[in-house]
Design a protein around this motif. Sequence first.
Motif, PDB file in Angstrom:
ATOM      1  N   ARG A  55       0.877  -1.163   0.000  1.00 43.91           N
ATOM      2  CA  ARG A  55       0.000   0.000   0.000  1.00 43.91           C
ATOM      3  C   ARG A  55       0.920   1.221   0.000  1.00 43.91           C
ATOM      4  NH1 ARG A  55      -3.673   2.833   3.691  1.00 43.91           N
ATOM      5  NH2 ARG A  55      -5.651   3.196   2.609  1.00 43.91           N
ATOM      6  N   ALA A  56       0.548   2.256  -0.726  1.00 45.59           N
ATOM      7  CA  ALA A  56       1.424   3.413  -0.879  1.00 45.59           C
ATOM      8  C   ALA A  56       0.613   4.685  -1.009  1.00 45.59           C
ATOM      9  CB  ALA A  56       2.305   3.238  -2.116  1.00 45.59           C
ATOM     10  N   SER A  57       1.195   5.827  -0.587  1.00 48.55           N
ATOM     11  CA  SER A  57       0.574   7.116  -0.890  1.00 48.55           C
ATOM     12  C   SER A  57       0.759   7.349  -2.382  1.00 48.55           C
ATOM     13  CB  SER A  57       1.214   8.230  -0.070  1.00 48.55           C
ATOM     14  OG  SER A  57       2.545   8.437  -0.472  1.00 48.55           O
ATOM     15  N   LYS A  58      -0.193   8.036  -3.023  1.00 48.75           N
ATOM     16  CA  LYS A  58      -0.132   8.116  -4.478  1.00 48.75           C
ATOM     17  C   LYS A  58      -0.103   9.555  -4.979  1.00 48.75           C
ATOM     18  CE  LYS A  58      -5.000   8.226  -5.878  1.00 48.75           C
ATOM     19  NZ  LYS A  58      -4.835   9.353  -6.820  1.00 48.75           N
ATOM     20  N   LEU A  72       7.335   2.989  -7.789  1.00 48.17           N
ATOM     21  CA  LEU A  72       7.334   3.169  -6.338  1.00 48.17           C
ATOM     22  C   LEU A  72       8.635   3.834  -5.910  1.00 48.17           C
ATOM     23  CD1 LEU A  72       5.946  -0.315  -5.276  1.00 48.17           C
ATOM     24  CD2 LEU A  72       4.730   1.863  -5.108  1.00 48.17           C
ATOM     25  N   SER A  73       8.526   4.778  -4.985  1.00 44.23           N
ATOM     26  CA  SER A  73       9.685   5.511  -4.481  1.00 44.23           C
ATOM     27  C   SER A  73       9.721   5.391  -2.970  1.00 44.23           C
ATOM     28  CB  SER A  73       9.563   6.986  -4.889  1.00 44.23           C
ATOM     29  OG  SER A  73      10.480   7.782  -4.165  1.00 44.23           O
ATOM     30  N   ARG A  91       6.220   1.424   6.279  1.00 41.95           N
ATOM     31  CA  ARG A  91       4.851   1.867   6.510  1.00 41.95           C
ATOM     32  C   ARG A  91       4.217   2.303   5.190  1.00 41.95           C
ATOM     33  NH1 ARG A  91       5.253   6.558  10.762  1.00 41.95           N
ATOM     34  NH2 ARG A  91       6.574   7.334   9.063  1.00 41.95           N
ATOM     35  N   ASP A  92       2.891   2.297   5.132  1.00 35.84           N
ATOM     36  CA  ASP A  92       2.189   2.727   3.911  1.00 35.84           C
ATOM     37  C   ASP A  92       2.601   4.136   3.508  1.00 35.84           C
ATOM     38  OD1 ASP A  92       0.839   0.353   4.308  1.00 35.84           O
ATOM     39  OD2 ASP A  92      -1.065   1.283   4.887  1.00 35.84           O
ATOM     40  N   GLU A  93       2.695   5.027   4.482  1.00 41.57           N
ATOM     41  CA  GLU A  93       2.962   6.442   4.183  1.00 41.57           C
ATOM     42  C   GLU A  93       4.423   6.706   3.797  1.00 41.57           C
ATOM     43  OE1 GLU A  93       2.478   6.243   8.785  1.00 41.57           O
ATOM     44  OE2 GLU A  93       1.826   5.119   7.010  1.00 41.57           O
ATOM     45  N   ASP A  94       5.301   5.690   3.955  1.00 40.08           N
ATOM     46  CA  ASP A  94       6.718   5.898   3.628  1.00 40.08           C
ATOM     47  C   ASP A  94       7.084   5.500   2.207  1.00 40.08           C
ATOM     48  OD1 ASP A  94       7.408   6.997   6.025  1.00 40.08           O
ATOM     49  OD2 ASP A  94       7.911   5.091   6.964  1.00 40.08           O
ATOM     50  N   VAL A  95       6.124   4.953   1.471  1.00 36.36           N
ATOM     51  CA  VAL A  95       6.381   4.602   0.066  1.00 36.36           C
ATOM     52  C   VAL A  95       5.389   5.387  -0.786  1.00 36.36           C
ATOM     53  CG1 VAL A  95       4.902   2.553   0.157  1.00 36.36           C
ATOM     54  CG2 VAL A  95       6.641   2.731  -1.610  1.00 36.36           C
ATOM     55  N   ARG A  96       5.880   5.928  -1.902  1.00 34.19           N
ATOM     56  CA  ARG A  96       5.060   6.799  -2.741  1.00 34.19           C
ATOM     57  C   ARG A  96       4.952   6.216  -4.149  1.00 34.19           C
ATOM     58  NH1 ARG A  96       2.543  11.500  -2.521  1.00 34.19           N
ATOM     59  NH2 ARG A  96       2.736  13.079  -4.170  1.00 34.19           N
TER      60      ARG A  96
END
Length: 366
Positions: free
Chosen positions: A271-274, A286-287, A356-361
């Motif tokens: 899961r990632a922020s987009k 993914l970054s 964490r989800d919020e640490d991958v973009r």
Amino acid sequence: MQPGAEMEPLVRFSGVQKTYDGENLVVKDLNLTIHKGEFVTLLGPSGSGKTTCLMMLAGFEVPTSGDIFLGQQRLNTLPPHKRNIGMVFQNYALFPHMTVEENLLYPLKTRKMPKQLAREKVDRILSIIKLDDFAKRRPTQLSGGQQQRVALARALVFEPNLVLMDEPLGALDKQLREHMQLEIKHLHQQLGLTVVFVTHDQTEALTMSDRVAVFNDGVIQQIDSPQALYEYPANAFVAQFIGENNTLTGRVKTVDGDFCQVQFGEGLGTRASKSLTLNAGDPTQLSIRPERVRLNGASQSLPNRYRTTLHEFVYLGDHLRLRCELAGNDQFYVKVPVSELCPSLAVGDQIDIGWRDEDVRALNAV
């Protein structure tokens, strides 16, 4: 910029384009506003258009189309010496036959400033840059750092509306360069300067700026605060250019508000922020920053967790970079403080990593 400073526009590029050969645009449709009291850095690789923008603002280049304003004044055809802009270059450009004092008096003489007032201004700026005792020396009798401070003082002594700096610290060694970064930043704050700074060094840009404009191929890819650029890159170019970055290629499966589910590698998912423009089914890059990846025990409670192989240790004093392989990327790095690394860990070991989800973009694919 000073806390509470008014957001008064000082510099404005409106639809500016520049070509040297009539065919290839070095700068493409540039629209940029710089506010009074801001420290704005133009950052990008060689040939990205950042220096051309600075040269057009200084008056050494003329826009092919569009307009540049300083306050309410249109600059396009105004000669450089009438713009009241201070310039600092990498090569210092000091007069070798003049003393420090004479170098600083020169721009005041050309403006026909009364001698007593000119003397007061020179004494004040020498005090600010802490070179009072060097007034009678010539540039060749100064260190590189001292010469750079004199060059900076000469750009400030006539109290310009704007100060432009073109790679001014490029000739200095690492330690002196870092010292001068802070010194320039403090002068900016102390004197309430408006600064436009050009560099290709992203650490320098992050250290010094209120905002950074990241250039590539003649276009601003993103302009934002240093923290926003690092934490929320707008696209894959910015993510790669600002700081260290791991990338993984994948595809968006589902979208949920500001987050999405991405499939990557052989049946792996996260899961990632987009970024704003991604939709279900889109390819994505993914970054994730190496320092946001957690190792072994620290990864156990994280929602996105993977088994990987350790290929290499890179020792960097206060931390180690571990090179791993994940989803076909054998240049996937984890940054770990030396004090947190298990001493028994060895090349070839299987290790667990997670984030964490919020640490991958999830960004638009290149």
